[in-house]
Design a protein around this motif. Structure first.
Motif, PDB file in Angstrom:
ATOM      1  N   ASP A  52       0.833  -1.207   0.000  1.00  0.00           N
ATOM      2  CA  ASP A  52       0.000   0.000   0.000  1.00  0.00           C
ATOM      3  C   ASP A  52       0.863   1.251   0.000  1.00  0.00           C
ATOM      4  N   VAL A  53       1.837   1.284   0.904  1.00  0.00           N
ATOM      5  CA  VAL A  53       2.671   2.479   1.042  1.00  0.00           C
ATOM      6  C   VAL A  53       3.531   2.684  -0.200  1.00  0.00           C
ATOM      7  N   ALA A  54       4.007   1.592  -0.808  1.00  0.00           N
ATOM      8  CA  ALA A  54       4.764   1.725  -2.064  1.00  0.00           C
ATOM      9  C   ALA A  54       3.900   2.367  -3.141  1.00  0.00           C
ATOM     10  N   ALA A  55       2.627   1.953  -3.225  1.00  0.00           N
ATOM     11  CA  ALA A  55       1.714   2.534  -4.213  1.00  0.00           C
ATOM     12  C   ALA A  55       1.414   3.994  -3.885  1.00  0.00           C
ATOM     13  N   MET A  56       1.237   4.301  -2.604  1.00  0.00           N
ATOM     14  CA  MET A  56       0.959   5.679  -2.196  1.00  0.00           C
ATOM     15  C   MET A  56       2.113   6.610  -2.542  1.00  0.00           C
ATOM     16  N   LEU A  57       3.337   6.129  -2.275  1.00  0.00           N
ATOM     17  CA  LEU A  57       4.523   6.955  -2.506  1.00  0.00           C
ATOM     18  C   LEU A  57       4.978   6.936  -3.959  1.00  0.00           C
ATOM     19  N   GLY A  58       4.532   5.922  -4.701  1.00  0.00           N
ATOM     20  CA  GLY A  58       4.947   5.806  -6.088  1.00  0.00           C
ATOM     21  C   GLY A  58       6.385   5.372  -6.250  1.00  0.00           C
ATOM     22  N   ARG A  59       6.899   4.630  -5.274  1.00  0.00           N
ATOM     23  CA  ARG A  59       8.270   4.106  -5.355  1.00  0.00           C
ATOM     24  C   ARG A  59       8.375   2.842  -4.512  1.00  0.00           C
ATOM     25  N   PRO A  60       9.366   1.997  -4.787  1.00  0.00           N
ATOM     26  CA  PRO A  60       9.519   0.775  -3.999  1.00  0.00           C
ATOM     27  C   PRO A  60       9.845   1.102  -2.544  1.00  0.00           C
ATOM     28  N   VAL A  61       9.472   0.211  -1.642  1.00  0.00           N
ATOM     29  CA  VAL A  61       9.851   0.355  -0.241  1.00  0.00           C
ATOM     30  C   VAL A  61      10.621  -0.895   0.174  1.00  0.00           C
ATOM     31  N   THR A  62      11.517  -0.718   1.132  1.00  0.00           N
ATOM     32  CA  THR A  62      12.317  -1.830   1.630  1.00  0.00           C
ATOM     33  C   THR A  62      11.968  -2.070   3.091  1.00  0.00           C
ATOM     34  N   GLU A  63      12.471  -3.161   3.643  1.00  0.00           N
ATOM     35  CA  GLU A  63      12.238  -3.448   5.051  1.00  0.00           C
ATOM     36  C   GLU A  63      13.194  -2.683   5.950  1.00  0.00           C
ATOM     37  N   SER A  64      14.188  -2.052   5.381  1.00  0.00           N
ATOM     38  CA  SER A  64      15.152  -1.270   6.162  1.00  0.00           C
ATOM     39  C   SER A  64      14.580   0.120   6.426  1.00  0.00           C
ATOM     40  N   LEU A  65      14.307   0.419   7.689  1.00  0.00           N
ATOM     41  CA  LEU A  65      13.780   1.744   8.016  1.00  0.00           C
ATOM     42  C   LEU A  65      14.794   2.834   7.674  1.00  0.00           C
ATOM     43  N   ASP A  66      16.085   2.549   7.855  1.00  0.00           N
ATOM     44  CA  ASP A  66      17.112   3.546   7.550  1.00  0.00           C
ATOM     45  C   ASP A  66      17.121   3.907   6.067  1.00  0.00           C
ATOM     46  N   GLU A  67      16.837   2.925   5.207  1.00  0.00           N
ATOM     47  CA  GLU A  67      16.772   3.197   3.776  1.00  0.00           C
ATOM     48  C   GLU A  67      15.446   3.847   3.395  1.00  0.00           C
ATOM     49  N   LEU A  68      14.368   3.372   3.979  1.00  0.00           N
ATOM     50  CA  LEU A  68      13.039   3.853   3.612  1.00  0.00           C
ATOM     51  C   LEU A  68      12.845   5.320   3.966  1.00  0.00           C
ATOM     52  N   VAL A  69      13.452   5.778   5.052  1.00  0.00           N
ATOM     53  CA  VAL A  69      13.227   7.142   5.525  1.00  0.00           C
ATOM     54  C   VAL A  69      13.978   8.178   4.687  1.00  0.00           C
ATOM     55  N   ARG A  70      14.899   7.723   3.871  1.00  0.00           N
ATOM     56  CA  ARG A  70      15.680   8.649   3.046  1.00  0.00           C
ATOM     57  C   ARG A  70      14.872   9.141   1.840  1.00  0.00           C
ATOM     58  N   ASP A  71      15.417  10.129   1.160  1.00  0.00           N
ATOM     59  CA  ASP A  71      14.764  10.684  -0.026  1.00  0.00           C
ATOM     60  C   ASP A  71      15.813  10.860  -1.107  1.00  0.00           C
ATOM     61  N   ASP A  72      15.604  10.221  -2.242  1.00  0.00           N
ATOM     62  CA  ASP A  72      16.582  10.290  -3.332  1.00  0.00           C
ATOM     63  C   ASP A  72      16.738  11.699  -3.892  1.00  0.00           C
ATOM     64  N   ALA A  73      15.751  12.567  -3.636  1.00  0.00           N
ATOM     65  CA  ALA A  73      15.822  13.931  -4.158  1.00  0.00           C
ATOM     66  C   ALA A  73      16.593  14.880  -3.241  1.00  0.00           C
ATOM     67  N   ALA A  74      17.115  14.377  -2.125  1.00  0.00           N
ATOM     68  CA  ALA A  74      17.823  15.228  -1.170  1.00  0.00           C
ATOM     69  C   ALA A  74      19.048  15.869  -1.813  1.00  0.00           C
ATOM     70  N   GLU A  75      19.266  17.138  -1.478  1.00  0.00           N
ATOM     71  CA  GLU A  75      20.406  17.876  -2.021  1.00  0.00           C
ATOM     72  C   GLU A  75      21.713  17.459  -1.353  1.00  0.00           C
ATOM     73  N   ILE A  76      21.639  17.065  -0.084  1.00  0.00           N
ATOM     74  CA  ILE A  76      22.800  16.593   0.661  1.00  0.00           C
ATOM     75  C   ILE A  76      22.371  15.339   1.425  1.00  0.00           C
ATOM     76  N   PRO A  77      23.307  14.500   1.865  1.00  0.00           N
ATOM     77  CA  PRO A  77      22.907  13.292   2.600  1.00  0.00           C
ATOM     78  C   PRO A  77      22.055  13.649   3.821  1.00  0.00           C
ATOM     79  N   PRO A  78      20.929  12.991   4.017  1.00  0.00           N
ATOM     80  CA  PRO A  78      20.057  13.310   5.150  1.00  0.00           C
ATOM     81  C   PRO A  78      20.661  12.863   6.476  1.00  0.00           C
ATOM     82  N   VAL A  79      20.199  13.485   7.544  1.00  0.00           N
ATOM     83  CA  VAL A  79      20.591  13.088   8.896  1.00  0.00           C
ATOM     84  C   VAL A  79      19.483  12.193   9.444  1.00  0.00           C
ATOM     85  N   VAL A  80      19.791  10.920   9.698  1.00  0.00           N
ATOM     86  CA  VAL A  80      18.802   9.936  10.155  1.00  0.00           C
ATOM     87  C   VAL A  80      19.068   9.607  11.619  1.00  0.00           C
TER      88      VAL A  80
END
Length: 207
Positions: free
Chosen positions: A94-122
């Motif tokens: 459901d969430v993958a469809a809502m976001l329009g992108r694949p989701v992984t089981e890794s919360l550290d990976e899922l919380v990131r954003d590929d459009a970020a200008e600099i590496p995010p602080v998690v």
């Protein structure tokens, strides 16, 4: 699973997917409701200020993702800082469809954003209702190249996810918005369908 969310109407204003709703008959009535909220907190507005609030409402509607479980306009009346928060609740699919992108089981990976200008602080982020999740502080760029402050949150409950993303109108507003978003996230619950409902400002089904 059933989700519920409680929030401060002095800081947030709901952005419905469609009309009518239980509170508003149509878009015009919803816009006037936002004006009424501003006037209740700040006093009577002149015509120019009313038009500015209507424009803010229209901007929020334009930014609305209709696939989100909940969309809220950040608009504390006396601070005049603005942003949008979107809540996504459901299974991984459901969430993958809502976001329009694949989701992984890794919360550290899922919380990131590929459009970020600099590496995010998690960092870890825990709530009494959702347990330990992740929060990412992200710098984005709007279509004009201006920097925007954003925050993503993600939590896992069995095979369900709660994903929240909040974007401030300008980079400097992110620091003001952050504690309000933290409290918003703390107000989210995800419960079994057969649980006794707890009164909240909004409830829905996370498939």
């Amino acid at each position: 699973m059933r989700y519920a969310i409680s929030y401060d109407r002095g800081a947030w204003y709901p952005v419905p997917t469609g009309f009518p709703t239980a509170e508003w008959a149509d878009v015009a009535e919803w816009r006037e409701g936002l004006i009424a909220d501003f006037e209740e907190d700040t006093g009577s507005l002149d015509d120019d200020a009313r038009d500015a609030v209507r424009e803010l409402a229209d901007t929020a509607r334009a930014a609305h993702n209709p696939r989100a479980s909940e969309v809220l306009l950040f608009c504390p009346r006396r601070l005049l800082e603005f942003g949008i928060a979107s809540v996504y609740c459901g299974t991984f699919e459901d969430v993958a469809a809502m976001l329009g992108r694949p989701v992984t089981e890794s919360l550290d990976e899922l919380v990131r954003d590929d459009a970020a200008e600099i590496p995010p602080v998690v960092v870890p982020f825990e709530t009494a209702e959702l347990g330990e999740g992740r929060r990412a502080a992200i710098v984005l760029a709007d279509e004009d190249g201006r920097a925007e402050g954003a925050f993503n949150y993600v939590f896992r409950r069995d095979d369900h996810l709660v994903f929240v993303t909040a974007v401030a109108d300008r980079i400097g507003a992110g620091a003001i918005m952050l504690p309000f978003v933290d409290e918003l996230v703390r107000g989210i619950r995800l419960e079994p369908d057969d649980a006794v409902p707890v009164p909240a400002q909004h409830e829905g089904i996370a498939s």
